[in-house]
Design a protein around this motif. Structure first.
Motif, PDB file in Angstrom:
ATOM      1  N   PRO A   1       0.756  -1.405   0.005  1.00 37.31           N
ATOM      2  CA  PRO A   1      -0.072  -0.170  -0.108  1.00 37.31           C
ATOM      3  C   PRO A   1       0.782   1.390  -0.011  1.00 37.31           C
ATOM      4  O   PRO A   1       1.912   1.404   0.615  1.00 37.31           O
ATOM      5  CB  PRO A   1      -0.753  -0.222   1.230  1.00 37.31           C
ATOM      6  CG  PRO A   1      -0.801  -1.587   1.509  1.00 37.31           C
ATOM      7  CD  PRO A   1       0.471  -2.254   1.027  1.00 37.31           C
ATOM      8  N   LEU A   2       0.381   2.206  -0.710  1.00 36.47           N
ATOM      9  CA  LEU A   2       0.835   3.568  -0.645  1.00 36.47           C
ATOM     10  C   LEU A   2       0.903   4.487   0.665  1.00 36.47           C
ATOM     11  O   LEU A   2      -0.112   4.031   1.424  1.00 36.47           O
ATOM     12  CB  LEU A   2       0.339   4.525  -1.671  1.00 36.47           C
ATOM     13  CG  LEU A   2       0.640   3.847  -3.232  1.00 36.47           C
ATOM     14  CD1 LEU A   2      -0.104   4.891  -4.301  1.00 36.47           C
ATOM     15  CD2 LEU A   2       2.014   3.819  -3.677  1.00 36.47           C
ATOM     16  N   GLY A   3       1.671   5.307   0.972  1.00 36.97           N
ATOM     17  CA  GLY A   3       1.544   6.226   2.039  1.00 36.97           C
ATOM     18  C   GLY A   3       1.864   5.431   3.474  1.00 36.97           C
ATOM     19  O   GLY A   3       1.523   6.086   4.387  1.00 36.97           O
ATOM     20  N   GLY A   4       2.428   4.242   3.530  1.00 36.07           N
ATOM     21  CA  GLY A   4       2.652   3.825   4.775  1.00 36.07           C
ATOM     22  C   GLY A   4       3.670   4.581   5.571  1.00 36.07           C
ATOM     23  O   GLY A   4       4.642   5.310   5.133  1.00 36.07           O
ATOM     24  N   GLY A   5       3.373   4.632   6.806  1.00 34.60           N
ATOM     25  CA  GLY A   5       4.349   5.223   7.758  1.00 34.60           C
ATOM     26  C   GLY A   5       3.829   6.483   8.055  1.00 34.60           C
ATOM     27  O   GLY A   5       4.730   7.675   8.292  1.00 34.60           O
ATOM     28  N   GLY A   6       2.612   6.918   7.694  1.00 33.78           N
ATOM     29  CA  GLY A   6       2.221   8.340   7.717  1.00 33.78           C
ATOM     30  C   GLY A   6       2.370   9.242   6.743  1.00 33.78           C
ATOM     31  O   GLY A   6       2.223  10.445   6.771  1.00 33.78           O
ATOM     32  N   GLY A   7       2.487   8.612   5.491  1.00 32.86           N
ATOM     33  CA  GLY A   7       2.877   9.570   4.252  1.00 32.86           C
ATOM     34  C   GLY A   7       1.714   9.992   3.679  1.00 32.86           C
ATOM     35  O   GLY A   7       0.501   9.929   4.628  1.00 32.86           O
ATOM     36  N   THR A   8       1.707  10.981   2.639  1.00 33.00           N
ATOM     37  CA  THR A   8       0.754  11.596   2.151  1.00 33.00           C
ATOM     38  C   THR A   8       0.509  11.312   0.734  1.00 33.00           C
ATOM     39  O   THR A   8       1.349  11.031   0.012  1.00 33.00           O
ATOM     40  CB  THR A   8       0.899  13.254   2.235  1.00 33.00           C
ATOM     41  OG1 THR A   8       1.176  13.868   3.318  1.00 33.00           O
ATOM     42  CG2 THR A   8       0.028  13.964   1.236  1.00 33.00           C
ATOM     43  N   VAL A   9      -0.822  10.883   0.420  1.00 37.77           N
ATOM     44  CA  VAL A   9      -1.286  10.498  -0.840  1.00 37.77           C
ATOM     45  C   VAL A   9      -2.273  11.435  -1.482  1.00 37.77           C
ATOM     46  O   VAL A   9      -3.268  11.878  -0.801  1.00 37.77           O
ATOM     47  CB  VAL A   9      -1.827   8.899  -1.104  1.00 37.77           C
ATOM     48  CG1 VAL A   9      -2.281   8.782  -2.127  1.00 37.77           C
ATOM     49  CG2 VAL A   9      -0.620   8.104  -0.494  1.00 37.77           C
ATOM     50  N   GLU A  10      -2.263  11.797  -2.377  1.00 37.62           N
ATOM     51  CA  GLU A  10      -3.121  12.668  -3.301  1.00 37.62           C
ATOM     52  C   GLU A  10      -4.015  11.974  -4.192  1.00 37.62           C
ATOM     53  O   GLU A  10      -3.197  11.169  -5.111  1.00 37.62           O
ATOM     54  CB  GLU A  10      -2.486  13.693  -4.144  1.00 37.62           C
ATOM     55  CG  GLU A  10      -1.689  14.774  -3.222  1.00 37.62           C
ATOM     56  CD  GLU A  10      -0.842  15.957  -3.891  1.00 37.62           C
ATOM     57  OE1 GLU A  10      -1.264  16.032  -5.039  1.00 37.62           O
ATOM     58  OE2 GLU A  10       0.101  16.455  -3.463  1.00 37.62           O
ATOM     59  N   ILE A  11      -5.158  12.024  -4.250  1.00 37.64           N
ATOM     60  CA  ILE A  11      -6.162  11.524  -5.305  1.00 37.64           C
ATOM     61  C   ILE A  11      -6.743  12.243  -6.023  1.00 37.64           C
ATOM     62  O   ILE A  11      -7.436  13.439  -5.510  1.00 37.64           O
ATOM     63  CB  ILE A  11      -6.963  10.651  -4.410  1.00 37.64           C
ATOM     64  CG1 ILE A  11      -6.520   9.666  -3.380  1.00 37.64           C
ATOM     65  CG2 ILE A  11      -8.182   9.683  -5.196  1.00 37.64           C
ATOM     66  CD1 ILE A  11      -7.264   9.022  -2.338  1.00 37.64           C
ATOM     67  N   ASP A  12      -6.808  11.923  -7.133  1.00 37.50           N
ATOM     68  CA  ASP A  12      -7.889  12.792  -8.361  1.00 37.50           C
ATOM     69  C   ASP A  12      -8.018  11.985  -9.461  1.00 37.50           C
ATOM     70  O   ASP A  12      -7.781  10.809  -9.427  1.00 37.50           O
ATOM     71  CB  ASP A  12      -6.842  14.057  -8.713  1.00 37.50           C
ATOM     72  CG  ASP A  12      -7.838  15.182  -9.238  1.00 37.50           C
ATOM     73  OD1 ASP A  12      -8.892  14.905  -9.240  1.00 37.50           O
ATOM     74  OD2 ASP A  12      -7.200  15.922  -9.979  1.00 37.50           O
ATOM     75  N   GLU A  13      -9.145  12.369 -10.281  1.00 36.60           N
ATOM     76  CA  GLU A  13      -9.686  11.591 -11.281  1.00 36.60           C
ATOM     77  C   GLU A  13      -9.743  12.594 -12.675  1.00 36.60           C
ATOM     78  O   GLU A  13      -9.692  13.876 -12.463  1.00 36.60           O
ATOM     79  CB  GLU A  13     -10.960  11.043 -11.228  1.00 36.60           C
ATOM     80  CG  GLU A  13     -12.116  12.290 -11.065  1.00 36.60           C
ATOM     81  CD  GLU A  13     -12.049  12.981  -9.924  1.00 36.60           C
ATOM     82  OE1 GLU A  13     -12.985  13.919  -9.814  1.00 36.60           O
ATOM     83  OE2 GLU A  13     -11.728  12.474  -8.855  1.00 36.60           O
ATOM     84  N   THR A  14      -9.094  11.869 -13.815  1.00 41.23           N
ATOM     85  CA  THR A  14      -9.320  12.679 -15.006  1.00 41.23           C
ATOM     86  C   THR A  14     -10.172  11.984 -15.895  1.00 41.23           C
ATOM     87  O   THR A  14     -10.543  11.073 -15.941  1.00 41.23           O
ATOM     88  CB  THR A  14      -8.260  13.151 -15.629  1.00 41.23           C
ATOM     89  OG1 THR A  14      -8.095  14.322 -16.443  1.00 41.23           O
ATOM     90  CG2 THR A  14      -7.181  12.020 -16.082  1.00 41.23           C
ATOM     91  N   TYR A  15     -10.314  12.569 -17.160  1.00 39.12           N
ATOM     92  CA  TYR A  15     -10.938  12.321 -18.351  1.00 39.12           C
ATOM     93  C   TYR A  15     -10.126  12.010 -19.566  1.00 39.12           C
ATOM     94  O   TYR A  15      -9.365  13.143 -19.771  1.00 39.12           O
ATOM     95  CB  TYR A  15     -12.069  12.833 -18.566  1.00 39.12           C
ATOM     96  CG  TYR A  15     -13.400  12.631 -17.456  1.00 39.12           C
ATOM     97  CD1 TYR A  15     -14.380  11.793 -17.333  1.00 39.12           C
ATOM     98  CD2 TYR A  15     -13.288  13.689 -16.568  1.00 39.12           C
ATOM     99  CE1 TYR A  15     -15.051  11.883 -16.222  1.00 39.12           C
ATOM    100  CE2 TYR A  15     -14.233  13.877 -15.321  1.00 39.12           C
ATOM    101  CZ  TYR A  15     -14.825  12.782 -15.261  1.00 39.12           C
ATOM    102  OH  TYR A  15     -15.800  12.752 -14.310  1.00 39.12           O
TER     103      TYR A  15
END
Length: 310
Positions: free
Chosen positions: A130-144
């Protein structure tokens, strides 16, 4: 200082085989037919009529080369040209079109198109932590992007376009997915399976995100409708500019280099852009190392033309 592309394995077939073998078989040759990895039970075949790199397993008595069980299997393209193609695709920030490979390598356009898809398949990764392990930051977005085949273009909206959901770990990897709709039902399984629970999530003000991000450590948003793109809260920087930057490269490549992508191939193009982003120079991966990682990913991913084209 000589050019990287002047290295011997890009021009000499025996050197190309040796280069690939050193990366795919770092501990010595292994029979793809029976799994025998005992070097004493595998012999390199010799003779004027013997193809380069052919070995025979003394366990199952079958011949093989390093190409068997990889994206190179059954390809009549010289291995040195495959290495050139991999280097070009891996070192070009926005990709290389089939027409460009066709002109540079001197192969047919059909062959160049298929080589490109095989290389993208080698770039495709799975079973990742999984991404962001250890309290990291993950940005989420969607596009077309592109058009959904058979769906007419409406007067307004984007219901006729393919939807891409992307998760980007700051100073880390990117993972993109082709989804049917921007809905909780489509997005939840992907987000919850690919992001660690202790992660800090940052998104825009999409209606689905408050529900989707409940299980995580925190969820902050920026309001693009009010021209808010960055907000600072002490040491925390709330923004989705990282994932927007990923989309900037992705769309420039898809529209400027590839120009057209059928819906059935979109997942491979996403894998290509994810791979280059996750193995970029800022993370200490140069062009040679990036191409080597793609080469190691070629194992176990044989792709036939019929499967790709149909």
């Amino acid at each position: 200082m000589s050019s990287v592309i002047s290295d011997r394995h890009f021009h000499d077939e025996r050197a190309a085989y040796a280069y690939v073998e050193a990366r795919i078989w770092p501990n010595g040759p292994s029979c793809p037919h029976c799994g025998n990895a005992d070097g004493a039970r595998i012999r390199l075949m010799a003779g004027k009529s013997t193809r380069i790199g052919v070995r025979q397993c003394n366990e199952c008595r079958k011949p093989f080369t390093v190409k068997v069980g990889t994206i190179f299997e059954s390809s009549h393209v010289p291995l040195r040209l495959w290495l050139q193609a991999i280097h070009l695709v891996c070192s070009s920030k926005k990709g290389v079109s089939a027409n460009q490979l066709h002109r540079i390598l001197g192969v047919t356009l059909k062959t160049a198109w298929f080589m490109g898809h095989r290389i993208r398949e080698a770039m495709r990764d799975g079973g990742l932590s999984p991404l962001g392990g250890g309290g990291g930051t993950v940005e989420i977005d969607e596009t077309y992007i592109g058009r959904v085949e058979g769906v007419p273009k409406p007067r307004g909206g984007s219901s006729h376009k393919n939807v891409v959901l992307t998760l980007v770990e700051r100073e880390g990897s990117a993972r993109s997915f082709h989804i049917d709709r921007v809905s909780i039902a489509d997005m939840a399984p992907i987000i919850h399976a690919n992001i660690a629970r202790e992660t800090k999530i940052m998104t825009d003000q999409g209606a689905a995100y408050p529900v989707l991000c409940e299980p995580f450590a925190s969820h902050d948003t920026v309001n693009h409708a009010k021209d808010e793109y960055v907000r600072r809260e002490g040491d925390k920087v709330v923004t989705t500019n990282t994932v927007e930057g990923y989309y900037s490269i992705f769309k420039r490549g898809m529209k400027g280099i590839y120009q057209h992508c059928a819906e059935k191939h979109l997942h491979r193009y996403l894998a290509e852009f994810d791979f280059r982003y996750s193995n970029r120079a800022r993370l200490g991966v140069n062009d040679i190392a990036r191409a080597d990682r793609a080469l190691r990913g070629a194992v176990g991913k044989r792709l036939t033309y019929q499967t790709t084209a149909n």
